[in-house]
Scaffold this motif. Structure first.
Motif, PDB file in Angstrom:
ATOM      1  N   VAL A  11       0.778  -1.231  -0.159  1.00  0.00           N
ATOM      2  CA  VAL A  11      -0.111   0.130  -0.075  1.00  0.00           C
ATOM      3  C   VAL A  11       0.815   1.285  -0.062  1.00  0.00           C
ATOM      4  N   LEU A  12       0.499   2.197  -1.028  1.00  0.00           N
ATOM      5  CA  LEU A  12       1.178   3.710  -0.869  1.00  0.00           C
ATOM      6  C   LEU A  12       0.350   4.659  -0.293  1.00  0.00           C
ATOM      7  N   ILE A  13       0.665   5.226   0.423  1.00  0.00           N
ATOM      8  CA  ILE A  13      -0.506   6.201   0.879  1.00  0.00           C
ATOM      9  C   ILE A  13       0.396   7.596   0.950  1.00  0.00           C
ATOM     10  N   THR A  14      -0.304   8.801   0.508  1.00  0.00           N
ATOM     11  CA  THR A  14       0.311   9.948   0.581  1.00  0.00           C
ATOM     12  C   THR A  14      -0.307  10.615   1.875  1.00  0.00           C
ATOM     13  N   GLY A  15       0.528  11.548   2.339  1.00  0.00           N
ATOM     14  CA  GLY A  15       0.391  12.146   3.667  1.00  0.00           C
ATOM     15  C   GLY A  15       0.134  11.441   4.761  1.00  0.00           C
ATOM     16  N   ALA A  16       0.941  10.312   4.780  1.00  0.00           N
ATOM     17  CA  ALA A  16       0.931   9.238   5.905  1.00  0.00           C
ATOM     18  C   ALA A  16       1.410   9.603   7.315  1.00  0.00           C
ATOM     19  N   ASN A  17       1.897  10.749   7.526  1.00  0.00           N
ATOM     20  CA  ASN A  17       2.690  11.056   8.479  1.00  0.00           C
ATOM     21  C   ASN A  17       1.935  12.043   9.679  1.00  0.00           C
ATOM     22  N   THR A  18       0.594  12.216   9.264  1.00  0.00           N
ATOM     23  CA  THR A  18      -0.230  13.012  10.272  1.00  0.00           C
ATOM     24  C   THR A  18      -1.693  12.874  10.008  1.00  0.00           C
ATOM     25  N   GLY A  19      -2.725  13.321  10.723  1.00  0.00           N
ATOM     26  CA  GLY A  19      -3.996  13.054  10.767  1.00  0.00           C
ATOM     27  C   GLY A  19      -4.718  11.809  10.333  1.00  0.00           C
ATOM     28  N   ILE A  20      -5.359  11.943   9.172  1.00  0.00           N
ATOM     29  CA  ILE A  20      -6.256  10.649   8.804  1.00  0.00           C
ATOM     30  C   ILE A  20      -5.185   9.955   8.141  1.00  0.00           C
ATOM     31  N   GLY A  21      -4.414  10.289   7.531  1.00  0.00           N
ATOM     32  CA  GLY A  21      -3.288   9.379   6.823  1.00  0.00           C
ATOM     33  C   GLY A  21      -2.335   8.563   7.861  1.00  0.00           C
ATOM     34  N   ARG A  22      -2.098   9.180   8.947  1.00  0.00           N
ATOM     35  CA  ARG A  22      -1.264   8.615   9.983  1.00  0.00           C
ATOM     36  C   ARG A  22      -2.101   7.521  10.535  1.00  0.00           C
ATOM     37  N   ALA A  23      -3.427   7.665  11.121  1.00  0.00           N
ATOM     38  CA  ALA A  23      -4.297   6.829  11.586  1.00  0.00           C
ATOM     39  C   ALA A  23      -4.617   5.630  10.391  1.00  0.00           C
ATOM     40  N   THR A  24      -4.804   5.917   9.349  1.00  0.00           N
ATOM     41  CA  THR A  24      -4.811   4.885   8.171  1.00  0.00           C
ATOM     42  C   THR A  24      -3.606   3.860   8.201  1.00  0.00           C
ATOM     43  N   THR A  25      -2.382   4.666   8.007  1.00  0.00           N
ATOM     44  CA  THR A  25      -1.121   3.900   8.102  1.00  0.00           C
ATOM     45  C   THR A  25      -0.915   2.968   9.499  1.00  0.00           C
ATOM     46  N   GLU A  26      -1.331   3.469  10.532  1.00  0.00           N
ATOM     47  CA  GLU A  26      -1.064   2.828  11.699  1.00  0.00           C
ATOM     48  C   GLU A  26      -2.162   1.412  11.537  1.00  0.00           C
ATOM     49  N   GLU A  27      -3.213   1.505  11.250  1.00  0.00           N
ATOM     50  CA  GLU A  27      -4.094   0.359  11.152  1.00  0.00           C
ATOM     51  C   GLU A  27      -3.626  -0.314  10.238  1.00  0.00           C
ATOM     52  N   LEU A  35       3.965  -0.984   3.726  1.00  0.00           N
ATOM     53  CA  LEU A  35       3.596   0.337   3.464  1.00  0.00           C
ATOM     54  C   LEU A  35       4.668   1.122   2.706  1.00  0.00           C
ATOM     55  N   TYR A  36       4.174   2.097   1.982  1.00  0.00           N
ATOM     56  CA  TYR A  36       4.910   3.184   1.418  1.00  0.00           C
ATOM     57  C   TYR A  36       4.594   4.442   1.873  1.00  0.00           C
ATOM     58  N   LEU A  37       5.188   5.168   2.570  1.00  0.00           N
ATOM     59  CA  LEU A  37       4.586   6.600   3.225  1.00  0.00           C
ATOM     60  C   LEU A  37       5.303   7.728   2.407  1.00  0.00           C
ATOM     61  N   ALA A  38       4.469   8.213   1.531  1.00  0.00           N
ATOM     62  CA  ALA A  38       4.899   9.362   0.601  1.00  0.00           C
ATOM     63  C   ALA A  38       4.564  10.692   1.351  1.00  0.00           C
ATOM     64  N   CYS A  39       5.420  11.293   1.479  1.00  0.00           N
ATOM     65  CA  CYS A  39       5.336  12.676   2.332  1.00  0.00           C
ATOM     66  C   CYS A  39       6.349  13.581   1.922  1.00  0.00           C
ATOM     67  N   ARG A  40       6.195  14.728   2.601  1.00  0.00           N
ATOM     68  CA  ARG A  40       7.233  15.807   2.316  1.00  0.00           C
ATOM     69  C   ARG A  40       8.237  15.913   3.242  1.00  0.00           C
ATOM     70  N   SER A  41       8.163  15.460   4.517  1.00  0.00           N
ATOM     71  CA  SER A  41       9.167  15.557   5.410  1.00  0.00           C
ATOM     72  C   SER A  41       9.765  14.377   5.823  1.00  0.00           C
ATOM     73  N   LYS A  42      10.963  14.183   5.423  1.00  0.00           N
ATOM     74  CA  LYS A  42      11.826  12.734   6.026  1.00  0.00           C
ATOM     75  C   LYS A  42      11.734  12.559   7.542  1.00  0.00           C
ATOM     76  N   ASP A  43      12.098  13.780   8.050  1.00  0.00           N
ATOM     77  CA  ASP A  43      12.243  13.829   9.657  1.00  0.00           C
ATOM     78  C   ASP A  43      10.606  13.343  10.364  1.00  0.00           C
ATOM     79  N   LYS A  44       9.612  14.116  10.086  1.00  0.00           N
ATOM     80  CA  LYS A  44       8.491  13.725  10.593  1.00  0.00           C
ATOM     81  C   LYS A  44       7.890  12.394  10.260  1.00  0.00           C
ATOM     82  N   THR A  45       8.345  11.867   8.993  1.00  0.00           N
ATOM     83  CA  THR A  45       7.771  10.667   8.533  1.00  0.00           C
ATOM     84  C   THR A  45       8.712   9.419   9.309  1.00  0.00           C
ATOM     85  N   GLN A  46       9.921   9.731   9.475  1.00  0.00           N
ATOM     86  CA  GLN A  46      10.548   8.938  10.310  1.00  0.00           C
ATOM     87  C   GLN A  46      10.194   8.576  11.684  1.00  0.00           C
ATOM     88  N   SER A  47       9.863   9.846  12.504  1.00  0.00           N
ATOM     89  CA  SER A  47       9.212   9.692  13.513  1.00  0.00           C
ATOM     90  C   SER A  47       8.073   8.794  13.581  1.00  0.00           C
TER      91      SER A  47
END
Length: 284
Positions: A11-27, A35-47
């Motif tokens: 699954v590839l999900i955009t905006g996966a590091n916050t909000g709805i995207g993060r909740a979707t990713t966690e589940e 999972l492939y987390l396509a996001c702008r910030s590497k640091d925020k996504t790595q966290s």
């Protein structure tokens, strides 16, 4: 929502590091998806990746850099994923912004260019992999706010944001998400790639971060949580109940419903598609 294992599903999900995207990713991670987390910030996504791995040690996650407001970045993201030679069973076009004014790098109205046009190009570039991985699904995170949009002003899509709160432009972008879902269902119906547009509900997430305080507080205090807002995305991404559905629009409950009259306009959807292909400069 079906709780079956997703082991083996990519699954590839955009905006996966916050909000709805993060909740979707966690589940999805909890249920075993790769999972492939396509996001702008590497640091925020790595966290976020580190947190998920602490809670789900077997989780398989990879960061992909993506700025949807820059079509060159979209192309680089798609190329990086395709180079992995991995299957793609589900694409969740989740990322979005609201309450921000301006233009994208290529000069499109900011909400339209980010919420819709960037996802249009990304989806087109990933289509060969989705097709090869069929049956595959594309989930477009839209909004009931699209009901407020009564027309598409083609010229306005190529100019800076006009309204102060940028909500009218947000409504336009979400209408375009639904038109894209419906038109892709018509065009790709024989490819084994199904499209779903969803309303997550009105969610208190980072999407509203640029709305001025105290307006933001008044807007978000009665909104639902990102975890609740992720339900419709997860339902359409995973449930066997909708496996044969295509091009439909789903409410927060996960049940399909009729979108606005404008969103059901097949001619408008076709014109938007054709203009989008021209605007992104090709989808190959």
């Amino acid at each position: 929502m079906n709780e079956s294992s997703l082991v083996g599903r990519h699954v590839l999900i955009t905006g996966a590091n916050t909000g709805i995207g993060r909740a979707t990713t966690e589940e999805l991670a909890r249920r075993g998806a790769r999972l492939y987390l396509a996001c702008r910030s590497k640091d925020k996504t790595q966290s976020v990746i580190d947190t998920i791995r602490r809670n789900t040690p077997e989780a398989q996650l990879r960061f992909l850099p993506l700025d949807l407001g820059d079509l060159d970045s979209v192309r680089r993201c798609a190329s990086e994923f395709l180079a992995l030679d991995a299957p793609l069973h589900v694409l969740v076009n989740n990322a979005g912004l609201a309450g921000q004014r301006g233009t994208t790098k290529q000069g499109f109205e900011l909400a339209f260019g980010t919420n819709y046009l960037g996802h249009f190009l990304l989806t087109q570039l990933l289509l060969p992999r989705l097709r090869a991985s069929a049956p595959a699904r594309i989930v477009h995170v839209a909004s009931d706010s699209h009901f407020e949009c009564k027309a598409l002003d083609w010229d306005a899509l190529r100019r800076p944001t006009r309204t102060f709160m940028a909500m009218k432009e947000y409504e336009v972008s979400k209408l375009c998400n639904i038109l894209f879902g419906a038109e892709s269902a018509r065009r790709w119906r024989e490819l084994g790639v199904h499209s779903y547009s969803v309303d997550p509900g009105t969610v208190a997430s980072d999407i509203w971060r640029k709305i001025p305080w105290p307006v933001r507080y008044l807007m978000t205090r009665k909104m639902i949580s990102p975890r609740d807002g992720a339900f419709s995305s997860l339902h359409c991404a995973t449930s066997k109940d909708v496996a044969e559905h295509n091009g439909r629009y789903y409410a927060l409950s996960g049940r399909d419903r009729a979108p606005s009259v404008l969103a059901q306009d097949a001619t408008l959807a076709r014109i938007l598609w054709e203009k989008s292909e021209e605007w992104v400069g090709g989808t190959r």
